[in-house]
Write an enzyme that holds these catalytic residues in place. Sequence first.
Site, PDB file in Angstrom:
ATOM      1  N   LYS A   1       0.831  -1.217   0.000  1.00  0.00           N
ATOM      2  CA  LYS A   1       0.000   0.000   0.000  1.00  0.00           C
ATOM      3  C   LYS A   1       0.862   1.262   0.000  1.00  0.00           C
ATOM      4  O   LYS A   1       0.621   2.185  -0.763  1.00  0.00           O
ATOM      5  CB  LYS A   1      -0.908   0.079   1.240  1.00  0.00           C
ATOM      6  CG  LYS A   1      -1.998  -0.957   1.299  1.00  0.00           C
ATOM      7  CD  LYS A   1      -2.970  -0.652   2.438  1.00  0.00           C
ATOM      8  CE  LYS A   1      -2.337  -0.597   3.814  1.00  0.00           C
ATOM      9  NZ  LYS A   1      -1.823  -1.895   4.287  1.00  0.00           N
TER      10      LYS A   1
ATOM     11  N   ARG B   1      11.920  -7.340   3.571  1.00  0.00           N
ATOM     12  CA  ARG B   1      11.990  -5.880   3.672  1.00  0.00           C
ATOM     13  C   ARG B   1      12.760  -5.469   4.939  1.00  0.00           C
ATOM     14  O   ARG B   1      13.599  -4.572   4.899  1.00  0.00           O
ATOM     15  CB  ARG B   1      10.560  -5.323   3.722  1.00  0.00           C
ATOM     16  CG  ARG B   1      10.487  -3.819   3.745  1.00  0.00           C
ATOM     17  CD  ARG B   1       9.057  -3.341   3.562  1.00  0.00           C
ATOM     18  NE  ARG B   1       8.264  -3.480   4.769  1.00  0.00           N
ATOM     19  CZ  ARG B   1       6.954  -3.243   4.842  1.00  0.00           C
ATOM     20  NH1 ARG B   1       6.278  -2.894   3.774  1.00  0.00           N
ATOM     21  NH2 ARG B   1       6.324  -3.368   5.975  1.00  0.00           N
TER      22      ARG B   1
ATOM     23  N   ARG C   1      11.621  -2.528  11.477  1.00  0.00           N
ATOM     24  CA  ARG C   1      10.675  -1.750  12.260  1.00  0.00           C
ATOM     25  C   ARG C   1      10.264  -2.623  13.433  1.00  0.00           C
ATOM     26  O   ARG C   1      10.144  -3.828  13.297  1.00  0.00           O
ATOM     27  CB  ARG C   1       9.437  -1.468  11.383  1.00  0.00           C
ATOM     28  CG  ARG C   1       9.256  -0.012  11.070  1.00  0.00           C
ATOM     29  CD  ARG C   1       8.342   0.196   9.904  1.00  0.00           C
ATOM     30  NE  ARG C   1       6.995  -0.328  10.112  1.00  0.00           N
ATOM     31  CZ  ARG C   1       6.013  -0.188   9.241  1.00  0.00           C
ATOM     32  NH1 ARG C   1       6.221   0.460   8.127  1.00  0.00           N
ATOM     33  NH2 ARG C   1       4.831  -0.682   9.470  1.00  0.00           N
TER      34      ARG C   1
ATOM     35  N   ARG D   1      -0.854  -8.895  13.114  1.00  0.00           N
ATOM     36  CA  ARG D   1      -1.395  -7.831  12.254  1.00  0.00           C
ATOM     37  C   ARG D   1      -2.269  -8.418  11.140  1.00  0.00           C
ATOM     38  O   ARG D   1      -3.277  -7.842  10.761  1.00  0.00           O
ATOM     39  CB  ARG D   1      -0.244  -7.008  11.642  1.00  0.00           C
ATOM     40  CG  ARG D   1       0.580  -6.281  12.700  1.00  0.00           C
ATOM     41  CD  ARG D   1       1.724  -5.510  12.068  1.00  0.00           C
ATOM     42  NE  ARG D   1       1.241  -4.305  11.432  1.00  0.00           N
ATOM     43  CZ  ARG D   1       1.879  -3.653  10.464  1.00  0.00           C
ATOM     44  NH1 ARG D   1       3.009  -4.094   9.998  1.00  0.00           N
ATOM     45  NH2 ARG D   1       1.381  -2.565   9.965  1.00  0.00           N
TER      46      ARG D   1
HETATM   47  P1  AMP Z   1       0.753   1.007   8.994  1.00  0.00           P
HETATM   48  O1  AMP Z   1       1.989   1.798   8.771  1.00  0.00           O
HETATM   49  O2  AMP Z   1      -0.443   1.551   8.240  1.00  0.00           O
HETATM   50  O3  AMP Z   1       0.923  -0.457   8.753  1.00  0.00           O
HETATM   51  O4  AMP Z   1       0.366   1.182  10.536  1.00  0.00           O
HETATM   52  C1  AMP Z   1       1.250   0.787  11.564  1.00  0.00           C
HETATM   53  C2  AMP Z   1       0.473   0.653  12.867  1.00  0.00           C
HETATM   54  O5  AMP Z   1      -0.120   1.910  13.214  1.00  0.00           O
HETATM   55  C3  AMP Z   1      -0.697  -0.326  12.836  1.00  0.00           C
HETATM   56  O6  AMP Z   1      -0.300  -1.655  13.066  1.00  0.00           O
HETATM   57  C4  AMP Z   1      -1.558   0.213  13.980  1.00  0.00           C
HETATM   58  O7  AMP Z   1      -1.022  -0.136  15.240  1.00  0.00           O
HETATM   59  C5  AMP Z   1      -1.401   1.718  13.815  1.00  0.00           C
HETATM   60  N1  AMP Z   1      -2.428   2.257  12.894  1.00  0.00           N
HETATM   61  C6  AMP Z   1      -2.211   2.849  11.687  1.00  0.00           C
HETATM   62  N2  AMP Z   1      -3.376   3.201  11.109  1.00  0.00           N
HETATM   63  C7  AMP Z   1      -4.361   2.812  11.974  1.00  0.00           C
HETATM   64  C8  AMP Z   1      -5.770   2.861  11.948  1.00  0.00           C
HETATM   65  N3  AMP Z   1      -6.445   3.376  10.895  1.00  0.00           N
HETATM   66  N4  AMP Z   1      -6.439   2.377  13.028  1.00  0.00           N
HETATM   67  C9  AMP Z   1      -5.804   1.874  14.086  1.00  0.00           C
HETATM   68  N5  AMP Z   1      -4.474   1.751  14.164  1.00  0.00           N
HETATM   69  C10 AMP Z   1      -3.742   2.227  13.128  1.00  0.00           C
END
Ligand code: AMP
Length: 189
Positions: free
Chosen positions: A13, A127, A135, A146
Amino acid sequence: MKLILLGPPGAGKGTQAQILVERFNIPQLSTGDILRAAIAAKSPMGLQAKEIMDRGDLVSDEIVCGIVSERLDDKDTQGGFILDGFPRTMAQAEALDELLAEKEISLDAVIEIQVQAEALIERVQTRAKESGEARADDNADVLRNRLEVYTELTEPLVAHYAQAGLVKSVDGMLSIEEVTAAIVGHLEG
Ligand code: AMP
């Protein structure tokens, strides 16, 4: 162009969002990036979010809906945006529907990037290795969590947006260029 990118962690994404930013000259609105910046800045929101994110769980709907509502009022999002990583729960999707209605914004499309779970675990591990610094949330156990969170809470949003006729699905197992071409084909086709 007003888009949502949906797909499990590691589906690409973020990569596709960055390409679409250039292509359509619209900003990427990533709740994950905003939360990571809050953690780096040690803001109260960041301190609250850190442990939850390290476990691979979701930050509260209230926090992320607040972030998105503020960003949608900024000048740079008025001409369009790519929501990356939001919404992730039905409550967030419903809150977003209300926000968009209030602000008189309508979505052009919801792009669903489809991938297989096992391939994702491999991809995220690669990655992490390549980047040299994994990370904190990229280890295999956290990734499995996740993915479960995605299947349980986020995947149902595909049906929610399909009802509105907005969903365009692409095969995320293709190369980066092929995935971009499929997305652009849907948007311009
Ligand atoms: P991402 O970079 O989008 O994979 O997000 C990393 C982490 O941030 C996720 O695993 C969640 O812990 C938190 N996070 C990001 N976006 C959201 C969302 N829309 N709702 C809840 N938690 C979020």
